[in-house]
Design a protein around this motif. Structure first.
Motif, PDB file in Angstrom:
ATOM      1  N   ASP A 178      30.537   9.009  -2.342  1.00  0.00           N
ATOM      2  CA  ASP A 178      31.211   9.465  -1.137  1.00  0.00           C
ATOM      3  C   ASP A 178      31.271  10.991  -1.141  1.00  0.00           C
ATOM      4  OD1 ASP A 178      33.170   8.530   1.183  1.00  0.00           O
ATOM      5  OD2 ASP A 178      34.065  10.293   0.211  1.00  0.00           O
ATOM      6  N   PRO A 179      31.208  11.654   0.022  1.00  0.00           N
ATOM      7  CA  PRO A 179      31.249  13.119   0.075  1.00  0.00           C
ATOM      8  C   PRO A 179      32.478  13.751  -0.575  1.00  0.00           C
ATOM      9  CG  PRO A 179      30.467  12.259   2.151  1.00  0.00           C
ATOM     10  CD  PRO A 179      30.899  11.076   1.346  1.00  0.00           C
ATOM     11  N   GLU A 180      33.564  12.986  -0.757  1.00  0.00           N
ATOM     12  CA  GLU A 180      34.734  13.526  -1.449  1.00  0.00           C
ATOM     13  C   GLU A 180      34.417  13.874  -2.907  1.00  0.00           C
ATOM     14  OE1 GLU A 180      38.150  13.975   0.029  1.00  0.00           O
ATOM     15  OE2 GLU A 180      36.579  14.118   1.536  1.00  0.00           O
ATOM     16  N   TYR A 181      33.340  13.330  -3.396  1.00  0.00           N
ATOM     17  CA  TYR A 181      32.855  13.672  -4.735  1.00  0.00           C
ATOM     18  C   TYR A 181      32.702  15.183  -4.879  1.00  0.00           C
ATOM     19  CZ  TYR A 181      29.163  13.923  -8.405  1.00  0.00           C
ATOM     20  OH  TYR A 181      28.405  14.225  -9.505  1.00  0.00           O
ATOM     21  N   TYR A 182      32.176  15.800  -3.824  1.00  0.00           N
ATOM     22  CA  TYR A 182      31.939  17.244  -3.838  1.00  0.00           C
ATOM     23  C   TYR A 182      33.256  18.025  -3.892  1.00  0.00           C
ATOM     24  CZ  TYR A 182      29.925  21.742  -2.411  1.00  0.00           C
ATOM     25  OH  TYR A 182      29.530  23.052  -2.357  1.00  0.00           O
ATOM     26  N   VAL A 183      34.316  17.411  -3.352  1.00  0.00           N
ATOM     27  CA  VAL A 183      35.614  18.076  -3.282  1.00  0.00           C
ATOM     28  C   VAL A 183      36.402  17.928  -4.580  1.00  0.00           C
ATOM     29  CG1 VAL A 183      37.830  18.146  -2.058  1.00  0.00           C
ATOM     30  CG2 VAL A 183      35.713  17.706  -0.780  1.00  0.00           C
ATOM     31  N   TYR A 184      36.360  16.747  -5.164  1.00  0.00           N
ATOM     32  CA  TYR A 184      37.268  16.425  -6.268  1.00  0.00           C
ATOM     33  C   TYR A 184      36.642  16.520  -7.658  1.00  0.00           C
ATOM     34  CZ  TYR A 184      40.850  14.840  -3.011  1.00  0.00           C
ATOM     35  OH  TYR A 184      41.800  14.789  -2.033  1.00  0.00           O
ATOM     36  N   VAL A 185      35.337  16.599  -7.743  1.00  0.00           N
ATOM     37  CA  VAL A 185      34.689  16.605  -9.052  1.00  0.00           C
ATOM     38  C   VAL A 185      33.941  17.920  -9.245  1.00  0.00           C
ATOM     39  CG1 VAL A 185      33.033  15.457 -10.558  1.00  0.00           C
ATOM     40  CG2 VAL A 185      34.457  14.100  -9.014  1.00  0.00           C
ATOM     41  N   SER A 186      34.227  18.598 -10.350  1.00  0.00           N
ATOM     42  CA  SER A 186      33.535  19.862 -10.629  1.00  0.00           C
ATOM     43  C   SER A 186      32.075  19.605 -10.979  1.00  0.00           C
ATOM     44  CB  SER A 186      34.236  20.593 -11.775  1.00  0.00           C
ATOM     45  OG  SER A 186      34.210  19.807 -12.951  1.00  0.00           O
ATOM     46  N   ASP A 187      31.236  20.594 -10.730  1.00  0.00           N
ATOM     47  CA  ASP A 187      29.793  20.488 -11.015  1.00  0.00           C
ATOM     48  C   ASP A 187      29.140  19.327 -10.284  1.00  0.00           C
ATOM     49  OD1 ASP A 187      29.972  22.667 -12.797  1.00  0.00           O
ATOM     50  OD2 ASP A 187      30.591  21.326 -14.427  1.00  0.00           O
ATOM     51  N   SER A 188      29.695  18.957  -9.129  1.00  0.00           N
ATOM     52  CA  SER A 188      29.122  17.867  -8.343  1.00  0.00           C
ATOM     53  C   SER A 188      28.185  18.423  -7.276  1.00  0.00           C
ATOM     54  CB  SER A 188      30.247  17.063  -7.670  1.00  0.00           C
ATOM     55  OG  SER A 188      31.036  17.910  -6.852  1.00  0.00           O
ATOM     56  N   VAL A 189      27.411  17.535  -6.681  1.00  0.00           N
ATOM     57  CA  VAL A 189      26.481  17.947  -5.633  1.00  0.00           C
ATOM     58  C   VAL A 189      26.827  17.226  -4.341  1.00  0.00           C
ATOM     59  CG1 VAL A 189      24.627  18.453  -7.247  1.00  0.00           C
ATOM     60  CG2 VAL A 189      24.799  16.167  -6.275  1.00  0.00           C
ATOM     61  N   SER A 190      26.361  17.761  -3.234  1.00  0.00           N
ATOM     62  CA  SER A 190      26.663  17.198  -1.917  1.00  0.00           C
ATOM     63  C   SER A 190      25.867  15.911  -1.687  1.00  0.00           C
ATOM     64  CB  SER A 190      26.302  18.209  -0.838  1.00  0.00           C
ATOM     65  OG  SER A 190      24.892  18.412  -0.807  1.00  0.00           O
ATOM     66  N   ILE A 191      26.276  15.186  -0.661  1.00  0.00           N
ATOM     67  CA  ILE A 191      25.560  13.957  -0.326  1.00  0.00           C
ATOM     68  C   ILE A 191      24.125  14.268   0.085  1.00  0.00           C
ATOM     69  CG2 ILE A 191      26.352  13.950   2.079  1.00  0.00           C
ATOM     70  CD1 ILE A 191      26.432  10.876   1.896  1.00  0.00           C
ATOM     71  N   GLU A 192      23.919  15.411   0.717  1.00  0.00           N
ATOM     72  CA  GLU A 192      22.558  15.814   1.092  1.00  0.00           C
ATOM     73  C   GLU A 192      21.673  15.985  -0.146  1.00  0.00           C
ATOM     74  OE1 GLU A 192      25.264  17.066   4.409  1.00  0.00           O
ATOM     75  OE2 GLU A 192      25.309  17.220   2.218  1.00  0.00           O
ATOM     76  N   GLU A 193      22.228  16.617  -1.172  1.00  0.00           N
ATOM     77  CA  GLU A 193      21.481  16.807  -2.413  1.00  0.00           C
ATOM     78  C   GLU A 193      21.231  15.479  -3.118  1.00  0.00           C
ATOM     79  OE1 GLU A 193      19.998  19.472  -3.724  1.00  0.00           O
ATOM     80  OE2 GLU A 193      20.507  20.494  -1.842  1.00  0.00           O
ATOM     81  N   GLN A 194      22.219  14.616  -3.080  1.00  0.00           N
ATOM     82  CA  GLN A 194      22.043  13.308  -3.717  1.00  0.00           C
ATOM     83  C   GLN A 194      20.953  12.495  -3.022  1.00  0.00           C
ATOM     84  OE1 GLN A 194      25.826  11.225  -4.191  1.00  0.00           O
ATOM     85  NE2 GLN A 194      25.822  11.948  -6.301  1.00  0.00           N
ATOM     86  N   LEU A 195      20.904  12.570  -1.706  1.00  0.00           N
ATOM     87  CA  LEU A 195      19.863  11.851  -0.968  1.00  0.00           C
ATOM     88  C   LEU A 195      18.475  12.384  -1.318  1.00  0.00           C
ATOM     89  CD1 LEU A 195      21.634  11.510   2.495  1.00  0.00           C
ATOM     90  CD2 LEU A 195      20.995   9.634   0.966  1.00  0.00           C
ATOM     91  N   LYS A 196      18.374  13.676  -1.550  1.00  0.00           N
ATOM     92  CA  LYS A 196      17.103  14.257  -1.982  1.00  0.00           C
ATOM     93  C   LYS A 196      16.723  13.742  -3.370  1.00  0.00           C
ATOM     94  CE  LYS A 196      17.555  18.545   0.689  1.00  0.00           C
ATOM     95  NZ  LYS A 196      17.756  20.018   0.613  1.00  0.00           N
ATOM     96  N   GLN A 197      17.724  13.635  -4.251  1.00  0.00           N
ATOM     97  CA  GLN A 197      17.476  13.099  -5.588  1.00  0.00           C
ATOM     98  C   GLN A 197      16.957  11.658  -5.504  1.00  0.00           C
ATOM     99  OE1 GLN A 197      21.084  13.427  -7.873  1.00  0.00           O
ATOM    100  NE2 GLN A 197      21.212  15.650  -7.651  1.00  0.00           N
ATOM    101  N   VAL A 198      17.596  10.882  -4.648  1.00  0.00           N
ATOM    102  CA  VAL A 198      17.189   9.488  -4.465  1.00  0.00           C
ATOM    103  C   VAL A 198      15.760   9.424  -3.958  1.00  0.00           C
ATOM    104  CG1 VAL A 198      17.558   7.435  -3.039  1.00  0.00           C
ATOM    105  CG2 VAL A 198      19.512   8.559  -4.123  1.00  0.00           C
ATOM    106  N   ASP A 199      15.453  10.244  -2.971  1.00  0.00           N
ATOM    107  CA  ASP A 199      14.130  10.217  -2.344  1.00  0.00           C
ATOM    108  C   ASP A 199      13.027  10.491  -3.363  1.00  0.00           C
ATOM    109  OD1 ASP A 199      12.547  10.015   0.118  1.00  0.00           O
ATOM    110  OD2 ASP A 199      12.118  12.141  -0.211  1.00  0.00           O
ATOM    111  N   GLU A 200      13.308  11.344  -4.325  1.00  0.00           N
ATOM    112  CA  GLU A 200      12.315  11.694  -5.349  1.00  0.00           C
ATOM    113  C   GLU A 200      12.046  10.530  -6.313  1.00  0.00           C
ATOM    114  OE1 GLU A 200      14.004  15.086  -7.182  1.00  0.00           O
ATOM    115  OE2 GLU A 200      13.562  16.459  -5.518  1.00  0.00           O
ATOM    116  N   LYS A 201      13.005   9.612  -6.411  1.00  0.00           N
ATOM    117  CA  LYS A 201      12.891   8.524  -7.382  1.00  0.00           C
ATOM    118  C   LYS A 201      12.412   7.205  -6.771  1.00  0.00           C
ATOM    119  CE  LYS A 201      16.875  10.459  -9.875  1.00  0.00           C
ATOM    120  NZ  LYS A 201      18.277  10.208 -10.274  1.00  0.00           N
ATOM    121  N   VAL A 202      12.413   7.100  -5.459  1.00  0.00           N
ATOM    122  CA  VAL A 202      12.118   5.832  -4.791  1.00  0.00           C
ATOM    123  C   VAL A 202      10.623   5.524  -4.798  1.00  0.00           C
ATOM    124  CG1 VAL A 202      11.996   4.754  -2.508  1.00  0.00           C
ATOM    125  CG2 VAL A 202      14.144   5.714  -3.310  1.00  0.00           C
TER     126      VAL A 202
END
Length: 299
Positions: A178-202
């Motif tokens: 969830d995008p709140e990950y970016y707010v509450y967890v240090s050294d986290s990445v945005s949902i946009e970045e996570q989707l890019k990570q997923v796309d590279e692995k699919v």
């Protein structure tokens, strides 16, 4: 006419008038009773909070062996009978091959007992995948929640892809926080970045499902060409009017949300938004908006 005859006629007319008034009163009373019954039935239907299963079927040239997915979202620690029997029995009845947990299974204001009991039982019966929702971050206990989930052998997807064999069919199961990950967890990445990570692995040759809590990112999801996106979060727009209004209000979408619940198609794929399971912790009651278990068959 003689006076006696005139008196008899007047008496007969009076009796007829009284009978007509009586019949009219009876008709009005029947109409009121019928109207009251209709109003009561509408109220009962509007406030019906029984769990229901909603089914979708998709076809794909990538799939040779059909498989069935159960989607659970927004449980929020709600009680569904002893040992969550109402929910578990509903899932078992559908005989899914895999169970996807789409966020807000745990809640920041409700204890974890029912949530943990649910995943404990499901993990013994099914291959399960989990993504976080906003309330899990709002609890400020996210590390503990993730530990609980993983302790039952459930895979937590955080910008990850797992290619799983279901009935001899290879399927990509993807998930983002969830995008709140970016707010509450240090050294986290945005949902946009996570989707890019997923796309590279699919592997694009396999049927690909994205599990993400938030439906309002529909346009972003559609850019990656997932075969199917599964979300929750909107709680069905809370208040509905069947065939007229799909939802009145949803978090992060506001009034008249576009993605309150149901099926939303895009070129080459579709998003299914579950109306979720929360029925006890909501501030406003659900109206014409029964909690739902989503069942998806892909063939």
């Amino acid at each position: 006419m003689k006076p006696e005859e005139n008196a008899n006629v007047t008496e007969v007319d009076a009796n007829n008038n009284e009978q007509s008034k009586g019949k009219l009163h009876t008709k009005k009373r029947k109409k009121r009773i019928i109207a009251l019954i209709i109003i009561v039935l509408i109220i009962l239907a509007a406030c019906d909070l029984r769990l229901k299963a909603v089914r979708y079927t998709f076809e794909s040239s990538k799939v040779k062996n059909s498989f069935k997915v159960a989607l659970i979202t927004d449980l929020h620690g709600n009680w569904y009978g002893k040992e969550q029997s109402t929910l578990i029995k509903a899932i078992d009845k559908e005989e899914p091959d895999i169970v996807l947990l789409g966020g807000d299974i745990f809640d920041d204001n409700i204890d974890y007992q029912e949530s943990e009991e649910t995943i404990a039982i499901l993990s013994k019966k099914y291959k399960c995948y989990y993504v976080t929702g906003n309330h899990e971050y709002w609890s400020k206990d996210i590390d503990n929640i993730i530990s609980i989930v993983e302790s039952y052998g459930i895979t937590v997807l955080s910008g990850d892809v797992d290619t799983v064999d279901i009935n001899g069919q290879l399927v990509n199961i993807c998930g983002v926080n969830d995008p709140e990950y970016y707010v509450y967890v240090s050294d986290s990445v945005s949902i946009e970045e996570q989707l890019k990570q997923v796309d590279e692995k699919v592997n694009p040759d396999y049927y690909t499902i994205l599990l993400s809590h938030r439906p309002e990112y529909f346009e972003l999801y559609s850019q990656y060409g997932y075969d199917l996106v599964l979300s929750g979060h909107a709680h069905g727009g809370q208040w509905r009017i069947p065939w007229i209004l799909n939802g009145l209000y949803a978090p992060n979408q506001g009034l008249f949300p576009e993605y309150a619940g149901g099926l939303y198609e895009y070129n080459g794929g579709a998003m299914v938004v579950s109306r979720g399971l929360d029925r006890q912790g909501v501030k406003a009651p659900r109206i014409f908006n029964r909690p739902e278990l989503v069942i998806i068959e892909v063939k």
